[in-house]
Design a protein around this motif. Sequence first.
Motif, PDB file in Angstrom:
ATOM      1  N   ARG A 212      -7.737  -2.934  -6.079  1.00 16.68           N
ATOM      2  CA  ARG A 212      -7.031  -1.770  -6.278  1.00 16.68           C
ATOM      3  C   ARG A 212      -5.461  -1.901  -6.708  1.00 16.68           C
ATOM      4  O   ARG A 212      -4.789  -2.590  -5.856  1.00 16.68           O
ATOM      5  N   PRO A 213      -5.144  -1.755  -7.929  1.00 16.74           N
ATOM      6  CA  PRO A 213      -3.740  -1.940  -8.121  1.00 16.74           C
ATOM      7  C   PRO A 213      -2.503  -1.173  -7.440  1.00 16.74           C
ATOM      8  O   PRO A 213      -2.959   0.048  -7.238  1.00 16.74           O
ATOM      9  N   GLN A 214      -1.578  -1.566  -7.285  1.00 21.82           N
ATOM     10  CA  GLN A 214      -0.367  -0.726  -6.724  1.00 21.82           C
ATOM     11  C   GLN A 214      -0.134   0.540  -7.628  1.00 21.82           C
ATOM     12  O   GLN A 214      -0.030   0.311  -9.023  1.00 21.82           O
ATOM     13  N   ALA A 215       0.329   1.424  -6.926  1.00 23.63           N
ATOM     14  CA  ALA A 215       0.520   2.874  -7.574  1.00 23.63           C
ATOM     15  C   ALA A 215       1.604   2.469  -8.897  1.00 23.63           C
ATOM     16  O   ALA A 215       1.303   3.208  -9.987  1.00 23.63           O
ATOM     17  N   ASP A 216       2.689   2.108  -8.651  1.00 19.73           N
ATOM     18  CA  ASP A 216       3.833   1.899  -9.555  1.00 19.73           C
ATOM     19  C   ASP A 216       3.841   0.576 -10.508  1.00 19.73           C
ATOM     20  O   ASP A 216       4.673   0.173 -11.007  1.00 19.73           O
ATOM     21  N   SER A 217       2.718  -0.516 -10.188  1.00 17.50           N
ATOM     22  CA  SER A 217       2.852  -1.568 -10.704  1.00 17.50           C
ATOM     23  C   SER A 217       2.435  -1.502 -12.107  1.00 17.50           C
ATOM     24  O   SER A 217       1.555  -0.690 -12.685  1.00 17.50           O
ATOM     25  N   THR A 226      -3.747   2.705 -14.814  1.00 14.77           N
ATOM     26  CA  THR A 226      -3.233   3.720 -13.746  1.00 14.77           C
ATOM     27  C   THR A 226      -2.436   4.823 -14.498  1.00 14.77           C
ATOM     28  O   THR A 226      -2.071   4.746 -15.630  1.00 14.77           O
ATOM     29  N   VAL A 269      -3.233   7.600  -3.444  1.00 11.69           N
ATOM     30  CA  VAL A 269      -2.644   6.472  -3.923  1.00 11.69           C
ATOM     31  C   VAL A 269      -1.732   6.502  -5.116  1.00 11.69           C
ATOM     32  O   VAL A 269      -0.687   5.912  -5.353  1.00 11.69           O
ATOM     33  N   TYR A 270      -2.264   7.312  -6.106  1.00 17.43           N
ATOM     34  CA  TYR A 270      -1.803   7.420  -7.364  1.00 17.43           C
ATOM     35  C   TYR A 270      -1.167   8.919  -7.849  1.00 17.43           C
ATOM     36  O   TYR A 270      -0.645   9.123  -8.840  1.00 17.43           O
TER      37      TYR A 270
END
Length: 641
Positions: A212-217, A226, A269-270
């Motif tokens: 799972r990618p980080q929210a602001d990455s 995202t 998360v997002y």
Amino acid sequence: MILSGITYTLYAAAAFASSALGHPSAHTKVTHERRDVVHGQWTKVGRAATDAPITLRIGLKQRNLERADEFMHAISDPRSETYGQHWSAQKVAQMFAPTDDAIAQTEAWLLNEGVPADRIVRTSGRNWIKITTTVGKAESLLDTAYSVYENDDGARIVACEAYSLPATIQGHIDLVAPTIQFDEREAVVTTRGLRKRAEALAPKFKKLPHGRPQADSLKNCSEVTTPACLRALYDIPKEVKPVKGNSFGIVEFAPQSYNQVDLDGFFTVYGGGKMANGTAPIFNGIDGGYLSTESGSGIRGESNLDLCYAMALTHPQNVTLYQVGDSVIWNPATNNNFLDAIDGSYCTTDGGDDPVWDAVYPHDDTYNPGAYTGGPMCGTYETTKVISVSYGSNEDARPAGYRARECAEYMKLGPMGVTVLFSSGDTGVAGLRSQCVNPGGSYTPVAADHGRFNPMFPGTCPWITSVGGTALPPSTPIGTREVATYNFGSGGGFSNLFALPSYQRAAMDHYFTHHAPAYNSSRFNDTRLVRGYPDVALAAQDYVTGLDGGFTAFSGTSASAPTFGAMLALVNAERMKKGKGSVGFVNPVLYAHPEVFEDVVEGKNPGCGTEGFRAVEGWDPVTGLGAPNWKRLKKVFLDLP
């Protein structure tokens, strides 16, 4: 909007029957519609019984449709003095209603042919006339022969392959049903009725490549999309304050339906820390619309994908879910059932929806406890200012008359300030299931390496905005020029039914002058006089989406359409803050302002044993005008009245 119906009698029609239809020329019949090829696996198994009951629906030709381009230019072209002066629902209904002569003369013909007056019913919107009769009488009226057809799954229908109408009234009628409408929806027989798979564009899914990618990455936006990636790609703001009257609508068809737990997990998360658990769309159930309790990508995938991004990108604007159709699968809901619910003038309240193509209510709940047993929902809901739909079908899968009526209804939404977006498709120049068209008109086997290109509808309708797909090249950062999707072929091509609209003429001339494809008419409609699609394109690959308590990556133009819809909903908010109306039908503005887009010049949309078309400078039938930039889009629309 809810439009009131008008009641009429048959007296004028009866008077006409005793005069005009008495002339010998009135009895001359001409072929109205013919199907040269019966698509799919339908086999004629015998003649239909002449004494079997049948209900005929006669779709009357509406007035002023030939002026559609004129009307849309006046309201939606940025160079028009009347730009943005939207019509009321009542004005739209009055402008396009069939003439009194069309109604009277059609009913006169029926009376003259011996159909009892009490068997002739006008629908409230005046668009249809319904008669209850027998197969034998219908055959006499239409100069045809009805047969029973069966497909490989055992489903049976009553249909004909051609029918005729009196020459004196043919010009008043679009279509008659049931006639040549062979059902090609994805339906299979079970021992308890019929079960269907949704006619969606079936977004492809896979496991997330790096977890799972980080929210602001923005580190891996070329591999996983995202909300943060989309904001960076298209300059979408993180938040625009809501404005009263602004709204964004997502349409889903049973059995597809979202799961709140999945939305909560995604927004946690997002959602930027501003979307609490339980944040949900406004729910507008249509004709038994429900939220399924089943799980899996086949039930949850499409709806979860659409709503995760529609809501995350526009929060705190209102997002409305139009959930269409009940659990009865033998006659599943269609775009027309949705259109009925937002436009009472279009709705066929007395059962005028095409009985083969559209779900006709009430449904029998004998084998389906969740069946909707009420009547059709007509003009029940206000339409949102932007509507995004991720479903489609082959343009030729249904009769031309049916396609024309549906396309005309999308046109009528434009003058009322409504933007309608459809995904362009996920199989390149091929149709659903990657099927192309043989010289005789039948479909090729799945993924065959030959055949004529198979355009997708409603993308080919000139009055909607068709949204194709793009992607960052592999292993490249934000800021790299996007290319056409490469995980799949973004839908695009040229219509075989709809004429070239004026707003697209210059772009089409440029395309064929500088980038004419090498194919000839054996592959596609190369007349240069027909609608090309898509109009725009946005990221369409590997959208991280909440599913079954976790996260999955989905690809498809099903993701592109709600993303562009979100951008337009935010533009509407900015216009409304300044006292201006919604953007409405946007295509004329988009084609007049190519500077709004980052042109996509690399990629293709293969199919039918070819590489399809190529993305080139300017508009092309792969990525349209290119990828929009929100800030530029906002500036153009804010500068307009």
